[in-house]
Write a protein that holds these residues in place. Structure first.
Motif, PDB file in Angstrom:
ATOM      1  N   MET A  84      90.607 -13.816  81.356  1.00  0.00           N
ATOM      2  CA  MET A  84      90.448 -12.409  81.988  1.00  0.00           C
ATOM      3  C   MET A  84      89.998 -11.584  80.872  1.00  0.00           C
ATOM      4  N   GLU A  85      89.542 -10.413  81.356  1.00  0.00           N
ATOM      5  CA  GLU A  85      89.070  -9.170  80.515  1.00  0.00           C
ATOM      6  C   GLU A  85      90.309  -8.620  79.697  1.00  0.00           C
ATOM      7  N   LEU A  86      90.022  -8.418  78.275  1.00  0.00           N
ATOM      8  CA  LEU A  86      91.210  -7.984  77.175  1.00  0.00           C
ATOM      9  C   LEU A  86      91.752  -6.977  77.630  1.00  0.00           C
ATOM     10  N   ASP A  87      91.117  -5.805  78.053  1.00  0.00           N
ATOM     11  CA  ASP A  87      91.941  -4.563  78.263  1.00  0.00           C
ATOM     12  C   ASP A  87      92.905  -4.586  79.647  1.00  0.00           C
ATOM     13  N   GLU A  88      92.256  -5.240  80.633  1.00  0.00           N
ATOM     14  CA  GLU A  88      93.380  -5.590  81.675  1.00  0.00           C
ATOM     15  C   GLU A  88      94.491  -6.377  81.397  1.00  0.00           C
ATOM     16  N   ALA A  89      94.229  -7.458  80.299  1.00  0.00           N
ATOM     17  CA  ALA A  89      95.409  -8.291  79.874  1.00  0.00           C
ATOM     18  C   ALA A  89      96.376  -7.498  79.249  1.00  0.00           C
ATOM     19  N   ILE A  90      95.707  -6.579  78.390  1.00  0.00           N
ATOM     20  CA  ILE A  90      96.696  -5.894  77.320  1.00  0.00           C
ATOM     21  C   ILE A  90      97.230  -4.928  78.027  1.00  0.00           C
ATOM     22  N   GLY A  91      97.013  -4.263  79.216  1.00  0.00           N
ATOM     23  CA  GLY A  91      97.777  -3.411  80.157  1.00  0.00           C
ATOM     24  C   GLY A  91      98.840  -4.298  80.671  1.00  0.00           C
ATOM     25  N   ARG A  92      98.640  -5.427  81.147  1.00  0.00           N
ATOM     26  CA  ARG A  92      99.508  -6.092  82.225  1.00  0.00           C
ATOM     27  C   ARG A  92     100.424  -6.665  81.139  1.00  0.00           C
ATOM     28  N   ILE A  93     100.141  -7.383  79.994  1.00  0.00           N
ATOM     29  CA  ILE A  93     101.218  -7.730  78.874  1.00  0.00           C
ATOM     30  C   ILE A  93     102.034  -6.622  78.532  1.00  0.00           C
ATOM     31  N   ALA A 133      88.891 -13.816  64.460  1.00  0.00           N
ATOM     32  CA  ALA A 133      88.131 -12.778  65.207  1.00  0.00           C
ATOM     33  C   ALA A 133      89.089 -12.418  66.388  1.00  0.00           C
ATOM     34  N   ALA A 134      89.304 -13.343  67.302  1.00  0.00           N
ATOM     35  CA  ALA A 134      89.699 -13.118  68.496  1.00  0.00           C
ATOM     36  C   ALA A 134      91.386 -12.627  68.305  1.00  0.00           C
ATOM     37  N   LEU A 135      91.842 -13.301  67.355  1.00  0.00           N
ATOM     38  CA  LEU A 135      93.273 -12.998  66.903  1.00  0.00           C
ATOM     39  C   LEU A 135      93.532 -11.401  66.568  1.00  0.00           C
ATOM     40  N   ALA A 136      92.525 -11.279  65.615  1.00  0.00           N
ATOM     41  CA  ALA A 136      92.475  -9.809  64.844  1.00  0.00           C
ATOM     42  C   ALA A 136      92.550  -8.899  66.139  1.00  0.00           C
ATOM     43  N   ILE A 137      91.479  -9.100  67.001  1.00  0.00           N
ATOM     44  CA  ILE A 137      91.340  -8.153  67.926  1.00  0.00           C
ATOM     45  C   ILE A 137      92.387  -7.912  68.879  1.00  0.00           C
ATOM     46  N   PHE A 138      92.936  -9.149  69.329  1.00  0.00           N
ATOM     47  CA  PHE A 138      94.150  -9.032  70.325  1.00  0.00           C
ATOM     48  C   PHE A 138      95.147  -8.094  69.655  1.00  0.00           C
ATOM     49  N   LEU A 139      95.421  -8.575  68.291  1.00  0.00           N
ATOM     50  CA  LEU A 139      96.483  -7.933  67.844  1.00  0.00           C
ATOM     51  C   LEU A 139      96.444  -6.468  67.620  1.00  0.00           C
ATOM     52  N   ASP A 140      95.191  -6.275  67.094  1.00  0.00           N
ATOM     53  CA  ASP A 140      95.028  -4.730  66.834  1.00  0.00           C
ATOM     54  C   ASP A 140      95.019  -3.940  68.306  1.00  0.00           C
ATOM     55  N   ARG A 141      94.545  -4.399  69.499  1.00  0.00           N
ATOM     56  CA  ARG A 141      94.702  -3.813  70.400  1.00  0.00           C
ATOM     57  C   ARG A 141      95.965  -3.848  71.103  1.00  0.00           C
ATOM     58  N   TYR A 142      96.643  -4.753  70.983  1.00  0.00           N
ATOM     59  CA  TYR A 142      98.078  -4.832  71.418  1.00  0.00           C
ATOM     60  C   TYR A 142      98.803  -3.906  70.779  1.00  0.00           C
ATOM     61  N   HIS A 143      98.584  -3.663  69.414  1.00  0.00           N
ATOM     62  CA  HIS A 143      99.560  -2.720  68.728  1.00  0.00           C
ATOM     63  C   HIS A 143      98.939  -1.475  68.733  1.00  0.00           C
ATOM     64  N   LYS A 144      97.737  -1.180  69.554  1.00  0.00           N
ATOM     65  CA  LYS A 144      97.120   0.214  69.835  1.00  0.00           C
ATOM     66  C   LYS A 144      96.425   0.700  68.572  1.00  0.00           C
ATOM     67  N   GLY A 145      96.135  -0.165  67.762  1.00  0.00           N
ATOM     68  CA  GLY A 145      95.372   0.333  66.491  1.00  0.00           C
ATOM     69  C   GLY A 145      96.307   0.887  65.630  1.00  0.00           C
ATOM     70  N   LYS A 146      97.529   0.800  65.715  1.00  0.00           N
ATOM     71  CA  LYS A 146      98.640   1.597  64.816  1.00  0.00           C
ATOM     72  C   LYS A 146      98.153   1.062  63.285  1.00  0.00           C
ATOM     73  N   PRO A 147      98.832   1.663  62.304  1.00  0.00           N
ATOM     74  CA  PRO A 147      98.694   1.278  61.032  1.00  0.00           C
ATOM     75  C   PRO A 147      99.429  -0.225  60.914  1.00  0.00           C
ATOM     76  N   MET A 148      98.748  -1.129  59.994  1.00  0.00           N
ATOM     77  CA  MET A 148      99.293  -2.509  59.965  1.00  0.00           C
ATOM     78  C   MET A 148     100.658  -2.452  59.444  1.00  0.00           C
ATOM     79  N   ARG A 149     101.262  -3.738  59.569  1.00  0.00           N
ATOM     80  CA  ARG A 149     102.526  -4.160  59.224  1.00  0.00           C
ATOM     81  C   ARG A 149     102.677  -3.792  57.725  1.00  0.00           C
ATOM     82  N   GLU A 150     103.871  -2.946  57.143  1.00  0.00           N
ATOM     83  CA  GLU A 150     104.009  -2.842  55.651  1.00  0.00           C
ATOM     84  C   GLU A 150     104.900  -3.837  55.345  1.00  0.00           C
ATOM     85  N   PHE A 151     104.617  -4.172  53.978  1.00  0.00           N
ATOM     86  CA  PHE A 151     105.276  -5.114  53.527  1.00  0.00           C
ATOM     87  C   PHE A 151     105.775  -4.737  51.994  1.00  0.00           C
ATOM     88  N   ASP A 152     107.069  -5.290  51.627  1.00  0.00           N
ATOM     89  CA  ASP A 152     107.635  -4.897  50.439  1.00  0.00           C
ATOM     90  C   ASP A 152     107.323  -6.009  49.372  1.00  0.00           C
TER      91      ASP A 152
END
Ligand code: SAM
Length: 170
Positions: A84-93, A133-152
């Motif tokens: 199914m289309e990404l935006d709809e899935a992200i909304g439902r998830i 590519a699929a994983l990167a785009i999914f995670l970016d959309r899921y996290h709403k494009g917020k800054p990436m995880r910080e590591f120490d």
């Protein structure tokens, strides 16, 4: 919590792409990665990155994916060009954000039981491309494009327009 499950890893052929899957999962905000075939070299490469750039994301190889699916207590999303289309899935998830998410990506043909077990079969467009590519785009959309995880980590890269600036800790 997000767990990425990589199905169909062939250590002789997929070493580089599965390494990229793991690094993208780590950098883009997954918490755990399961790879279905045992691969000590992959673990060593990944753990080397953790050691230098920061711990926090766990990789396990040799995971029995059918058992993982059977025992999973949470949502399951499978990334596939047929989904199914990404935006709809992200909304439902996103409506069930409190549940743990198992995010499945394949290598070659993914068995039909994965499609059936998934609560959401999700496409990042309906053209074949890449699990990385699929994983990167999914995670970016899921996290709403917020800054990436910080590591120490021992090494921290300082953003710069003029060459490499790296802070190293003893
Ligand atoms: N026939 C496969 C499929 O169902 O997407 C393409 C195989 S592709 C080499 C390997 C993996 O990349 C797939 O199992 C899927 O997880 C991911 N992938 C490729 N294209 C995708 C797309 N358009 N949307 C979501 N995932 C995709």
């Amino acid at each position: 919590m997000i767990t990425v499950l990589r199905i169909g890893h062939r250590p002789d052929r997929d070493k580089r792409i599965t390494t990229h899957v793991c690094l993208v999962a780590r950098a883009f905000g997954a918490d755990r990665i399961l790879v279905d075939t045992a691969d000590r070299e992959l673990e060593a490469t990944f753990n080397g990155v953790n050691e230098r750039f920061g711990e926090g994301v766990i990789l396990e190889t040799g995971a029995k994916w059918r058992k993982v699916l059977r025992e999973w207590d949470g949502m399951i999303a499978h990334l596939t060009m047929y989904g199914m289309e990404l935006d709809e899935a992200i909304g439902r998830i996103g409506e069930q954000e409190s549940k743990d998410l198992l995010l499945i990506i394949g290598a070659e043909k993914v068995p039909g039981e994965v499609y059936k077990a998934a609560d959401f079969n999700v496409s990042i467009g309906n053209q074949p491309h890449s699990e990385v590519a699929a994983l990167a785009i999914f995670l970016d959309r899921y996290h709403k494009g917020k800054p990436m995880r910080e590591f120490d980590g021992k090494m921290t890269i300082i953003p710069s327009n003029e060459g490499k600036v790296v802070r190293e800790r003893e």
